[in-house]
Design a protein around this motif. Structure first.
Motif, PDB file in Angstrom:
ATOM      1  N   THR A 506      48.873  36.277  65.884  1.00 46.94           N
ATOM      2  CA  THR A 506      50.241  36.592  66.303  1.00 46.94           C
ATOM      3  C   THR A 506      50.721  35.526  67.278  1.00 46.94           C
ATOM      4  O   THR A 506      49.935  34.712  67.766  1.00 46.94           O
ATOM      5  CB  THR A 506      50.336  37.972  66.993  1.00 46.94           C
ATOM      6  N   LEU A 507      52.022  35.573  67.551  1.00 49.02           N
ATOM      7  CA  LEU A 507      52.629  34.592  68.455  1.00 49.02           C
ATOM      8  C   LEU A 507      52.744  35.185  69.855  1.00 49.02           C
ATOM      9  O   LEU A 507      53.492  36.139  70.065  1.00 49.02           O
ATOM     10  CB  LEU A 507      54.024  34.207  67.950  1.00 49.02           C
ATOM     11  N   PRO A 508      51.984  34.660  70.810  1.00 48.14           N
ATOM     12  CA  PRO A 508      52.131  35.167  72.179  1.00 48.14           C
ATOM     13  C   PRO A 508      53.457  34.657  72.764  1.00 48.14           C
ATOM     14  O   PRO A 508      53.924  33.581  72.381  1.00 48.14           O
ATOM     15  CB  PRO A 508      50.932  34.550  72.902  1.00 48.14           C
ATOM     16  N   PRO A 509      54.084  35.408  73.649  1.00 53.10           N
ATOM     17  CA  PRO A 509      53.680  36.703  74.216  1.00 53.10           C
ATOM     18  C   PRO A 509      54.382  37.876  73.557  1.00 53.10           C
ATOM     19  O   PRO A 509      54.959  38.727  74.242  1.00 53.10           O
ATOM     20  CB  PRO A 509      54.117  36.545  75.669  1.00 53.10           C
ATOM     21  N   TYR A 510      54.373  37.927  72.217  1.00 55.86           N
ATOM     22  CA  TYR A 510      55.174  38.912  71.496  1.00 55.86           C
ATOM     23  C   TYR A 510      54.318  39.840  70.635  1.00 55.86           C
ATOM     24  O   TYR A 510      54.552  39.998  69.451  1.00 55.86           O
ATOM     25  CB  TYR A 510      56.238  38.209  70.652  1.00 55.86           C
TER      26      TYR A 510
END
Length: 814
Positions: A506-510
């Motif tokens: 996943t794509l931090p900070p999401y």
């Protein structure tokens, strides 16, 4: 020529005699009308008529909202069987469609291109009511099992990826390993689901097969058209009955306590940004009122100098209505000029305004432009402003004793200050409106700064981001996925300019992948949950997340798919209390339910890291777990690459290494981590703050000019009085103080009224603020100080001029 024509001709002649007055009035009005037109263009095309589909205002989505959660929204995706049940059992929709997003991989040139695909259900194009621009849309037979595979292409994609070549219609393309015939190109404004292409699919009660490796189970986004006469409340009640029934059939998909919400398609897309647009529109309205106040004061002053003219016209037979009409015609001409210039300003500024808007929340079908409704709005605003700033001065001028100017030997400058109260009231109103605008801008600025200062717990600078959809026929298991990422990461780390690289799910900070969890040895009545990430050993060095205790993964442990885990501080606080997490175990239930399931998904905790934001910037941190990506082949994947130089300069080199590892893998959603954070978290607040600041600054300038013009006019009118005061012994400093006190009194009253209005504004704007109170004392102190300071400067010039008056000259002044 009739009376109206004479009024227009006479008004134009009068305005030609005073070009400076006319220019200032037109420009002042143009700023307000132009800003109003530009913002209304956005509202008209984004909120009122964003979709080209017939009767789109009755398109409704269905959401299952967890009653125990405070955030808005809910689950809007439904499995195939669940979707079919809702279609069959509801009584409020006369038409229902659904779509599901998917990656579509297309081999082109050196590598593989990814398109945003949409599976669409039967009747989609009939529901949306738009035919194809070239070719045809899908027919019922295209959705049937065994039908020849086809697809429809979006206009924008046709232009961008295929050079708008009409010859590609009816040609075959290999998409996700399947040969499909392109049967149609849609019109430019058709953008359903913001997809690049649409593929027919009939929902089934059987489990759907995957077309891209790592994809999660298929869920359909349901959209229905309300039957005529059915309200949203009635529809929600009907769906609540159906949902309660289905919650027993699909218990895993429904929370214990839930409610059904129907939301229009516009609200679903635009969401919270709608409030921002309305706040900005209100700000523009305040700016327009300030401009009207300035022009009204100019007209009041001009009407005073024309008293003798009005008296002569009255003596020649003109009645009061004729004089009022004449002045209103002049006001209308000024407003029309302001509208014309304002429309040009709006037309020129719309591109900049659209570029500033958060692109991910504008409907894909929306086209922001100056159309007929917008121009009609501009015309209406012009007429309204003419009445606002022109009617009161006209009535004031026509109500005067018109015999007095004929007896006066002066040049039309008479009456002292008996008629100055209206001008003072207008200045007070302008100051109050300006303070309200500036307080709104100040609050949004403070909120934006607070958002920018959020401690992320990670360092997003110099990080290149890319998502890598994998072809399903080659990447189904953990070993196959590892066989791609392990050599790719080695290649990336060897590139000059690369500091470290990692795989990520996943794509931090999401956010991360949600899961129920268990901590062996801990008992609890409620469900425990956390989010987890599938990562390589370079994840923590790339993001520079700090370890509090323990350690991260080694390359050997990741390659060996060891069942090890790193957790964050929130996980420990919530589930372990004061206990040492190192050596404890955690069971991640979701891993056992993946297609490439992990048997006995119990992981030993070897590291504890400091909290890093994982639900965006504004939400509190949730419990989070990191495990080696090599334990499963499921879930979407991507890469994060920390570079020593500007990340985007590495894009070509990174793409080359990806395609050298496997040319069938697509590279998509490329960018920098800082860029994504700016787009997802800063763009909306920055838009509101930026526009409010511009409007507040313009309002401040207009108010400064308004205070200056009223005081300058007042000192001229009181020249004789000033001469008498000085002849009786008053010195220059006394006169200076008199004029400054007079101006500051108006500013002070306006500031007081503005503060009261700002307190009311706080309640309206509170939902747009973060990290700052709607009644922020810093803002409510600094803005009045700013206004008083600028008011003092506006008073200084006419005060100095009055203080330097020669008493002998002043006594002879008429």
């Amino acid at each position: 020529m009739g009376a109206p024509g004479q009024d227009i001709r006479y008004a134009l002649r009068n305005l030609r005699k005073a070009p400076g007055f006319a220019a200032v009035a037109v420009i002042t009005l143009a700023l307000g009308i132009g800003a109003s037109t530009a913002i209304f263009s956005v509202i008209e095309n984004v909120l009122m008529e964003p979709f080209p589909y017939p009767d789109a205002q009755r398109f409704m989505s269905v959401q299952i909202h967890d009653a125990e959660r405070t955030e808005p929204g809910g689950r809007a995706g439904f499995s195939g069987p669940e979707f079919l049940d809702y279609v069959e059992q509801n009584h409020v929709f006369d038409r229902v469609i659904a779509n599901d997003n998917t990656d579509v991989l297309y081999r082109a040139g050196e590598g593989t291109q990814r398109f945003d695909g949409n599976y669409v259900t039967p009747g989609t194009f009939e529901f949306l009511g738009m035919p194809a621009q070239l070719g045809r849309v899908m027919q019922p037979a295209d959705y049937e099992p065994g039908a020849p595979p086809v697809f429809v292409l979006r206009y924008k994609t046709w232009v961008k990826s295929f050079g708008a070549d009409p010859g590609i219609v009816n040609k075959t393309f290999v998409l996700n390993g399947v040969s499909r015939t392109l049967i149609g190109i849609m019109p430019p404004r058709f953008g359903w689901g913001d997809a690049d292409l649409w593929i027919p699919k009939k929902p089934e009660r059987a489990v759907a097969t995957k077309v891209v490796a790592g994809a999660f189970p298929q869920f359909w986004f349901l959209l229905g058209h309300l039957k005529p006469g059915v309200s949203v409340q009635e529809a929600e009640a009907d769906f609540t009955v159906v949902a309660n029934r289905l919650s027993k059939v699909y218990p895993k998909d429904y929370p214990k306590r839930f409610r059904v919400q129907l939301e229009s398609l516009t609200n679903l897309v635009v969401g919270r940004f709608k409030t921002t647009l309305y706040i900005v529109l209100a700000a523009v309205g305040l700016l327009l009122l300030i401009g009207c106040g300035n022009v009204a004061n100019l007209l009041l002053a001009r009407a005073t100098t024309r008293e003798k003219e009005f008296a002569i016209r009255s003596a020649l037979g003109a009645n009061r209505w004729r004089l009022i009409r004449q002045l209103l015609v002049e006001s209308l001409i000024l407003a029309t000029g302001g509208a014309a210039v304002g429309t040009l300003l709006a037309w020129g500024g719309l591109k900049s305004l659209v570029a500033l808007m958060p692109q991910n929340i504008i409907p894909a079908e929306a086209v922001i432009r100056l159309n007929i409704p917008v121009l009609a709005f501009t015309l209406g605003v012009a007429v309204l402003t003419a009445l606002v700033f022109g009617l009161v001065p006209a009535l004031k001028a026509a109500r005067k004793d018109l015999n007095e100017p004929l007896r006066d030997s002066g040049k039309g400058i008479s009456g002292g200050f008996r008629h100055g109260r209206l001008r003072d009231a207008v200045v007070v109103l302008e100051v109050g409106l300006s303070l309200t605008l500036l307080v709104g801008a100040g609050l949004l600025m403070r909120s934006f700064v607070a958002l920018r200062d959020v401690k992320l717990g990670l360092q997003p600078d110099h990080i290149f981001v890319a998502r890598l959809p994998l072809p399903v026929e080659r990447y189904k298991t953990a070993d196959q996925v590892t066989g791609f990422y392990r050599p790719l990461l080695q290649r990336l780390k060897a590139l000059p300019g690369v500091v470290e690289a990692t795989e990520t799910s996943t794509l931090p900070p999401y956010g991360g992948i949600p899961s129920d969890i268990e901590v062996p040895g801990k008992t609890h009545a409620e469900k425990w949950n956390a989010m987890f990430q599938l990562v390589s050993e370079g994840y923590f060095p790339v993001l520079k997340i700090q370890f509090v205790d323990g350690r991260g993964f080694t390359e050997a442990e990741v390659n060996g798919a060891r069942k090890l885990a790193v957790v964050n501080q929130t996980f420990v606080k919530k589930y372990l209390g004061n206990e040492n997490p190192i050596g404890r175990h955690v069971r991640i239930a979701q891993l056992a339910e993946f297609d490439d399931a992990v048997k006995e998904p119990v992981f030993e905790i070897i590291g504890l890291v400091a909290d890093a934001k994982n639900r965006g910037l504004q939400e509190p941190v949730e419990p989070e777990i990191w495990v080696p990506y090599t334990v499963t082949g499921s879930a979407f994947r991507g890469i994060l690459v920390r570079t020593a130089r500007e990340p985007l300069t590495m894009m070509s080199a990174v793409e080359h290494e990806i395609w050298a590892t496997d040319a069938n893998v697509a590279v998509t959603l490329t960018g920098t981590l800082e860029g994504y954070i700016s787009q997802f978290s800063f763009a909306g607040p920055r838009f509101g703050f930026f526009l409010m600041t511009i409007f507040g600054a313009i309002g401040l300038v207009l108010v400064t000019l308004g205070v200056y013009s009223v005081l300058a006019y007042t000192t001229v009118r009181r020249t004789q009085e000033i001469g008498i005061r000085m002849a009786l012994g008053a010195n220059g400093s006394d006169v200076l103080g008199l004029v400054i006190r007079m101006g500051l009194r108006l500013v002070g009253i306006g500031v007081g009224l503005g503060l009261i209005a700002s307190l009311a504004l706080g309640r309206v704007i509170a939902t747009q603020l973060w990290g700052v109170s709607a009644y922020d004392p810093w803002t409510l102190t600094c803005v009045p100080v700013l206004l008083i300071t600028t008011g003092l400067l506006a008073c200084w010039i006419p005060a100095r001029r009055a203080a330097n008056v020669d008493p002998l000259v002043a006594l002879r002044y008429e």
